[in-house]
Design a protein around this motif. Sequence first.
Motif, PDB file in Angstrom:
ATOM      1  N   LYS A 202     -11.947  48.431 -12.180  1.00 38.73           N
ATOM      2  CA  LYS A 202     -12.064  49.891 -12.705  1.00 38.73           C
ATOM      3  C   LYS A 202     -10.563  50.471 -12.618  1.00 38.73           C
ATOM      4  CE  LYS A 202     -14.507  54.102 -12.447  1.00 38.73           C
ATOM      5  NZ  LYS A 202     -15.665  54.896 -11.544  1.00 38.73           N
ATOM      6  N   THR A 203     -10.090  51.055 -13.882  1.00 35.95           N
ATOM      7  CA  THR A 203      -9.026  51.894 -14.156  1.00 35.95           C
ATOM      8  C   THR A 203      -9.507  53.200 -14.711  1.00 35.95           C
ATOM      9  OG1 THR A 203      -7.874  49.864 -14.498  1.00 35.95           O
ATOM     10  CG2 THR A 203      -6.716  51.935 -15.207  1.00 35.95           C
ATOM     11  N   THR A 204      -8.829  54.333 -13.882  1.00 36.71           N
ATOM     12  CA  THR A 204      -9.403  55.710 -14.356  1.00 36.71           C
ATOM     13  C   THR A 204      -8.074  56.466 -14.396  1.00 36.71           C
ATOM     14  OG1 THR A 204     -11.245  55.540 -13.281  1.00 36.71           O
ATOM     15  CG2 THR A 204     -10.558  57.774 -13.983  1.00 36.71           C
ATOM     16  N   LYS A 205      -7.845  57.123 -15.549  1.00 34.96           N
ATOM     17  CA  LYS A 205      -6.430  57.921 -15.731  1.00 34.96           C
ATOM     18  C   LYS A 205      -7.066  59.388 -15.798  1.00 34.96           C
ATOM     19  CE  LYS A 205      -2.485  59.096 -18.743  1.00 34.96           C
ATOM     20  NZ  LYS A 205      -1.854  58.594 -19.897  1.00 34.96           N
ATOM     21  N   GLU A 206      -6.546  60.366 -15.139  1.00 32.60           N
ATOM     22  CA  GLU A 206      -6.796  61.698 -15.144  1.00 32.60           C
ATOM     23  C   GLU A 206      -5.713  62.665 -15.383  1.00 32.60           C
ATOM     24  OE1 GLU A 206     -10.293  62.976 -12.400  1.00 32.60           O
ATOM     25  OE2 GLU A 206      -9.677  61.196 -11.174  1.00 32.60           O
ATOM     26  N   GLU A 207      -6.020  63.615 -16.003  1.00 40.64           N
ATOM     27  CA  GLU A 207      -4.962  64.646 -16.312  1.00 40.64           C
ATOM     28  C   GLU A 207      -5.379  65.901 -16.166  1.00 40.64           C
ATOM     29  OE1 GLU A 207      -2.914  64.404 -20.226  1.00 40.64           O
ATOM     30  OE2 GLU A 207      -3.453  62.308 -20.442  1.00 40.64           O
ATOM     31  N   PHE A 208      -4.542  66.701 -15.168  1.00 44.57           N
ATOM     32  CA  PHE A 208      -5.161  67.937 -14.732  1.00 44.57           C
ATOM     33  C   PHE A 208      -3.937  68.921 -15.050  1.00 44.57           C
ATOM     34  CE2 PHE A 208      -6.300  64.796 -11.693  1.00 44.57           C
ATOM     35  CZ  PHE A 208      -7.789  65.316 -11.362  1.00 44.57           C
ATOM     36  N   GLU A 223      -8.737  66.176 -17.837  1.00 46.03           N
ATOM     37  CA  GLU A 223      -9.285  65.014 -18.999  1.00 46.03           C
ATOM     38  C   GLU A 223      -9.288  63.688 -18.035  1.00 46.03           C
ATOM     39  OE1 GLU A 223      -7.682  65.729 -22.989  1.00 46.03           O
ATOM     40  OE2 GLU A 223      -6.190  66.666 -21.781  1.00 46.03           O
ATOM     41  N   MET A 224     -10.293  62.870 -18.094  1.00 47.15           N
ATOM     42  CA  MET A 224     -10.649  61.633 -17.582  1.00 47.15           C
ATOM     43  C   MET A 224     -11.154  60.591 -18.400  1.00 47.15           C
ATOM     44  SD  MET A 224     -13.325  61.276 -14.457  1.00 47.15           S
ATOM     45  CE  MET A 224     -13.584  59.890 -13.395  1.00 47.15           C
ATOM     46  N   GLN A 225     -10.362  59.415 -18.395  1.00 45.47           N
ATOM     47  CA  GLN A 225     -10.518  58.286 -19.472  1.00 45.47           C
ATOM     48  C   GLN A 225     -10.588  56.991 -18.570  1.00 45.47           C
ATOM     49  OE1 GLN A 225      -8.482  57.744 -22.782  1.00 45.47           O
ATOM     50  NE2 GLN A 225      -6.760  59.066 -21.845  1.00 45.47           N
ATOM     51  N   GLY A 226     -11.312  56.036 -18.831  1.00 43.25           N
ATOM     52  CA  GLY A 226     -11.049  54.891 -18.132  1.00 43.25           C
ATOM     53  C   GLY A 226     -12.082  53.714 -18.535  1.00 43.25           C
ATOM     54  N   LYS A 227     -11.823  52.522 -17.892  1.00 48.73           N
ATOM     55  CA  LYS A 227     -12.838  51.240 -18.272  1.00 48.73           C
ATOM     56  C   LYS A 227     -13.239  50.861 -16.998  1.00 48.73           C
ATOM     57  CE  LYS A 227     -10.056  50.072 -22.304  1.00 48.73           C
ATOM     58  NZ  LYS A 227      -9.175  48.705 -22.882  1.00 48.73           N
ATOM     59  N   GLU A 228     -14.439  50.162 -16.944  1.00 49.91           N
ATOM     60  CA  GLU A 228     -14.901  49.705 -15.887  1.00 49.91           C
ATOM     61  C   GLU A 228     -15.680  48.122 -16.262  1.00 49.91           C
ATOM     62  OE1 GLU A 228     -18.222  50.967 -12.164  1.00 49.91           O
ATOM     63  OE2 GLU A 228     -18.421  51.724 -14.013  1.00 49.91           O
ATOM     64  N   LYS A 229     -15.556  47.190 -15.338  1.00 50.28           N
ATOM     65  CA  LYS A 229     -16.059  45.985 -15.775  1.00 50.28           C
ATOM     66  C   LYS A 229     -16.451  45.145 -14.446  1.00 50.28           C
ATOM     67  CE  LYS A 229     -15.120  41.666 -18.722  1.00 50.28           C
ATOM     68  NZ  LYS A 229     -14.302  41.106 -19.408  1.00 50.28           N
ATOM     69  N   GLY A 230     -17.678  44.797 -14.297  1.00 53.44           N
ATOM     70  CA  GLY A 230     -18.203  44.152 -13.423  1.00 53.44           C
ATOM     71  C   GLY A 230     -19.494  43.425 -13.585  1.00 53.44           C
ATOM     72  N   PRO A 231     -20.057  42.648 -12.616  1.00 54.73           N
ATOM     73  CA  PRO A 231     -21.309  41.892 -12.807  1.00 54.73           C
ATOM     74  C   PRO A 231     -22.353  42.799 -13.454  1.00 54.73           C
ATOM     75  CG  PRO A 231     -20.346  41.517 -10.621  1.00 54.73           C
ATOM     76  CD  PRO A 231     -19.668  42.969 -11.261  1.00 54.73           C
ATOM     77  N   GLY A 232     -22.774  42.410 -14.615  1.00 52.03           N
ATOM     78  CA  GLY A 232     -23.844  43.225 -15.419  1.00 52.03           C
ATOM     79  C   GLY A 232     -23.424  44.368 -15.973  1.00 52.03           C
ATOM     80  N   THR A 233     -22.048  44.830 -16.012  1.00 57.02           N
ATOM     81  CA  THR A 233     -21.732  46.050 -16.415  1.00 57.02           C
ATOM     82  C   THR A 233     -20.204  46.179 -17.226  1.00 57.02           C
ATOM     83  OG1 THR A 233     -21.455  48.545 -15.905  1.00 57.02           O
ATOM     84  CG2 THR A 233     -20.754  46.828 -14.191  1.00 57.02           C
ATOM     85  N   GLU A 234     -19.998  46.653 -18.302  1.00 58.02           N
ATOM     86  CA  GLU A 234     -19.066  46.752 -19.026  1.00 58.02           C
ATOM     87  C   GLU A 234     -18.799  48.210 -19.707  1.00 58.02           C
ATOM     88  OE1 GLU A 234     -15.853  44.631 -21.840  1.00 58.02           O
ATOM     89  OE2 GLU A 234     -17.494  43.598 -21.225  1.00 58.02           O
ATOM     90  N   ASN A 235     -18.086  49.273 -19.380  1.00 60.86           N
ATOM     91  CA  ASN A 235     -18.235  50.387 -20.231  1.00 60.86           C
ATOM     92  C   ASN A 235     -16.697  51.014 -20.270  1.00 60.86           C
ATOM     93  OD1 ASN A 235     -18.120  52.354 -17.877  1.00 60.86           O
ATOM     94  ND2 ASN A 235     -19.719  50.997 -17.013  1.00 60.86           N
ATOM     95  N   GLU A 236     -16.978  52.024 -21.030  1.00 61.27           N
ATOM     96  CA  GLU A 236     -15.720  52.834 -21.248  1.00 61.27           C
ATOM     97  C   GLU A 236     -16.166  54.300 -21.115  1.00 61.27           C
ATOM     98  OE1 GLU A 236     -13.499  52.272 -24.740  1.00 61.27           O
ATOM     99  OE2 GLU A 236     -12.778  50.170 -24.193  1.00 61.27           O
TER     100      GLU A 236
END
Length: 247
Positions: A202-208, A223-236
Amino acid sequence: MKYLVMMGLLATGPACAGGFEDMKTALALLQGQGTLRAAYEARETHTEFDAKPLKGPETAMVVAQVEDDPGGLEIRWDRGLLKRAADESSVAKGARRKQALSQLVGSSSAPRLAVAMNYAPRLLQSLSIAQFKSERADSYQGKPARLVELVMAPQEEVNQNVSIKENTIEARFWLGPDGVPLGAVTTHTVKAKLMVFMSYEKTTKEEFTFGVVNNRLVVLKREMQGKEKGPGTENEFKNLYTVTPKL
């Protein structure tokens, strides 16, 4: 000559971390005793790539009126918004449930909004585990500022089924002349092994963007954006949270 060189090193060494110490000193003075009334807005967009069929992007937005004072925190939701959130999550059995709005209302909790309205205590806590990396002169929104770069290693819970390979936060803070942070950018990277043969990333970038109102460090924009990938899950995800003080 050797004495002069040593004196020069002693003089320049602590100054390199001066902005870091100035920031902690400035934050300690922002205790948030005053009253703050503000409009809070949250917009979240999620795309789930593992869903069958592809689910997303799904967007939800909520707005609330918030008042925070020494006596407590009050959040006022529009009745129409609450009804839409309730209707959205009560579809017929067997149909795909659409819960983005109701989940966003639920996650916009009193503790989360209290932190956004008075961020200095939370930030000071985070800085207690930070390591100074560098400092240099820079600018923020067209004005002179000091740029302080830090590295943080969050504490991890012990779990025999999870092996953490990486868990780091790289942070950049732009400071005003008084040491108060004007803005920040953080990047949080987590990599782990689950049950030996499964991986998670999981990678998350935040700008304050920060502002000082009534002795409070307020998160005016996040502002927050990122990606997550693991068993049974993949999302942005791409989220935006704003606090607009009513002066």
